[in-house]
Design a protein around this motif. Structure first.
Motif, PDB file in Angstrom:
ATOM      1  N   SER A 105      -8.061   6.638   5.743  1.00  0.00           N
ATOM      2  CA  SER A 105      -8.320   7.879   6.478  1.00  0.00           C
ATOM      3  C   SER A 105      -7.295   8.961   6.132  1.00  0.00           C
ATOM      4  CB  SER A 105      -8.318   7.609   7.981  1.00  0.00           C
ATOM      5  OG  SER A 105      -7.066   7.067   8.368  1.00  0.00           O
ATOM      6  N   HIS A 106      -6.180   8.538   5.512  1.00  0.00           N
ATOM      7  CA  HIS A 106      -5.117   9.481   5.137  1.00  0.00           C
ATOM      8  C   HIS A 106      -5.122   9.800   3.649  1.00  0.00           C
ATOM      9  CE1 HIS A 106      -3.525   9.083   9.160  1.00  0.00           C
ATOM     10  NE2 HIS A 106      -3.503   7.775   9.030  1.00  0.00           N
ATOM     11  N   GLY A 107      -6.106   9.299   2.918  1.00  0.00           N
ATOM     12  CA  GLY A 107      -6.184   9.567   1.484  1.00  0.00           C
ATOM     13  C   GLY A 107      -6.078   8.293   0.675  1.00  0.00           C
ATOM     14  N   PRO A 108      -5.848   8.447  -0.641  1.00  0.00           N
ATOM     15  CA  PRO A 108      -5.784   7.267  -1.506  1.00  0.00           C
ATOM     16  C   PRO A 108      -4.574   6.390  -1.200  1.00  0.00           C
ATOM     17  CG  PRO A 108      -5.240   9.249  -2.737  1.00  0.00           C
ATOM     18  CD  PRO A 108      -5.649   9.687  -1.370  1.00  0.00           C
ATOM     19  N   VAL A 109      -4.786   5.080  -1.371  1.00  0.00           N
ATOM     20  CA  VAL A 109      -3.726   4.098  -1.145  1.00  0.00           C
ATOM     21  C   VAL A 109      -3.644   3.231  -2.397  1.00  0.00           C
ATOM     22  CG1 VAL A 109      -2.818   2.371   0.426  1.00  0.00           C
ATOM     23  CG2 VAL A 109      -4.445   4.045   1.271  1.00  0.00           C
ATOM     24  N   PHE A 110      -2.456   3.127  -2.967  1.00  0.00           N
ATOM     25  CA  PHE A 110      -2.247   2.440  -4.235  1.00  0.00           C
ATOM     26  C   PHE A 110      -1.585   1.087  -4.014  1.00  0.00           C
ATOM     27  CE2 PHE A 110      -2.399   6.954  -4.829  1.00  0.00           C
ATOM     28  CZ  PHE A 110      -3.147   7.121  -5.977  1.00  0.00           C
ATOM     29  N   ASP A 111      -2.063   0.081  -4.760  1.00  0.00           N
ATOM     30  CA  ASP A 111      -1.463  -1.253  -4.696  1.00  0.00           C
ATOM     31  C   ASP A 111      -0.652  -1.503  -5.970  1.00  0.00           C
ATOM     32  OD1 ASP A 111      -3.294  -1.937  -6.710  1.00  0.00           O
ATOM     33  OD2 ASP A 111      -4.602  -3.045  -5.357  1.00  0.00           O
ATOM     34  N   SER A 169       0.854  -1.186   0.000  1.00  0.00           N
ATOM     35  CA  SER A 169       0.000   0.000   0.000  1.00  0.00           C
ATOM     36  C   SER A 169       0.889   1.235   0.000  1.00  0.00           C
ATOM     37  CB  SER A 169      -0.901   0.020   1.228  1.00  0.00           C
ATOM     38  OG  SER A 169      -1.792  -1.067   1.197  1.00  0.00           O
ATOM     39  N   LEU A 170       0.693   2.071  -1.007  1.00  0.00           N
ATOM     40  CA  LEU A 170       1.533   3.259  -1.159  1.00  0.00           C
ATOM     41  C   LEU A 170       0.674   4.512  -1.184  1.00  0.00           C
ATOM     42  CD1 LEU A 170       3.720   1.895  -4.095  1.00  0.00           C
ATOM     43  CD2 LEU A 170       4.293   1.861  -1.679  1.00  0.00           C
ATOM     44  N   ASP A 171       1.181   5.585  -0.594  1.00  0.00           N
ATOM     45  CA  ASP A 171       0.469   6.858  -0.684  1.00  0.00           C
ATOM     46  C   ASP A 171       0.881   7.577  -1.974  1.00  0.00           C
ATOM     47  OD1 ASP A 171       2.975   8.022  -0.243  1.00  0.00           O
ATOM     48  OD2 ASP A 171       2.530   8.644   1.792  1.00  0.00           O
ATOM     49  N   GLU A 172       0.239   8.709  -2.236  1.00  0.00           N
ATOM     50  CA  GLU A 172       0.483   9.441  -3.484  1.00  0.00           C
ATOM     51  C   GLU A 172       1.953   9.800  -3.678  1.00  0.00           C
ATOM     52  OE1 GLU A 172      -3.460  12.094  -4.399  1.00  0.00           O
ATOM     53  OE2 GLU A 172      -2.140  12.781  -2.767  1.00  0.00           O
TER      54      GLU A 172
END
Length: 111
Positions: free
Chosen positions: A35-41, A2-5
């Protein structure tokens, strides 16, 4: 994974935060939301790399991207469905598999 922007932008050097947010806004990439924004896989990252290739390497216009993405998505669905059919056929007895192969060859010969 899981990665943030910001982590995604750091991993894909051709990607800008602006482009990432636009592409998510267009629905071309659909990250999970936390809760902290989009999460990318991993799949999101692969799609973002594809979008970079299409826009930045091939220079496809923005208005063409939805069509190209839909075609690619359909191709992936078809490949997944074919893998499922193949797996189901593989579970059948040998005589049934031979019958299916013969039927497929017959259809090929007609076409």
């Amino acid at each position: 994974m899981s990665l943030d922007e910001r982590t995604v932008v750091a991993r894909i050097e051709r990607l800008t935060l602006r482009d990432l947010r636009i592409w998510v806004g267009e629905g071309w990439v659909r990250p999970a939301q936390s809760s902290h924004g989009p999460v990318f896989d991993d799949l999101d990252v692969a799609r973002l790399r594809l979008l970079c290739d299409l826009r930045k390497e091939l220079g496809l216009p923005t208005d063409v991207l939805p069509t190209v993405l839909a075609l690619i998505d359909n191709l992936h669905r078809t490949r997944r469905d074919l893998r499922r059919v193949t797996a189901a056929i593989d579970t059948q007895p040998a005589d049934v598999r031979r019958s299916i192969i013969a039927a497929l060859r017959s259809v090929d010969d007609e076409g």
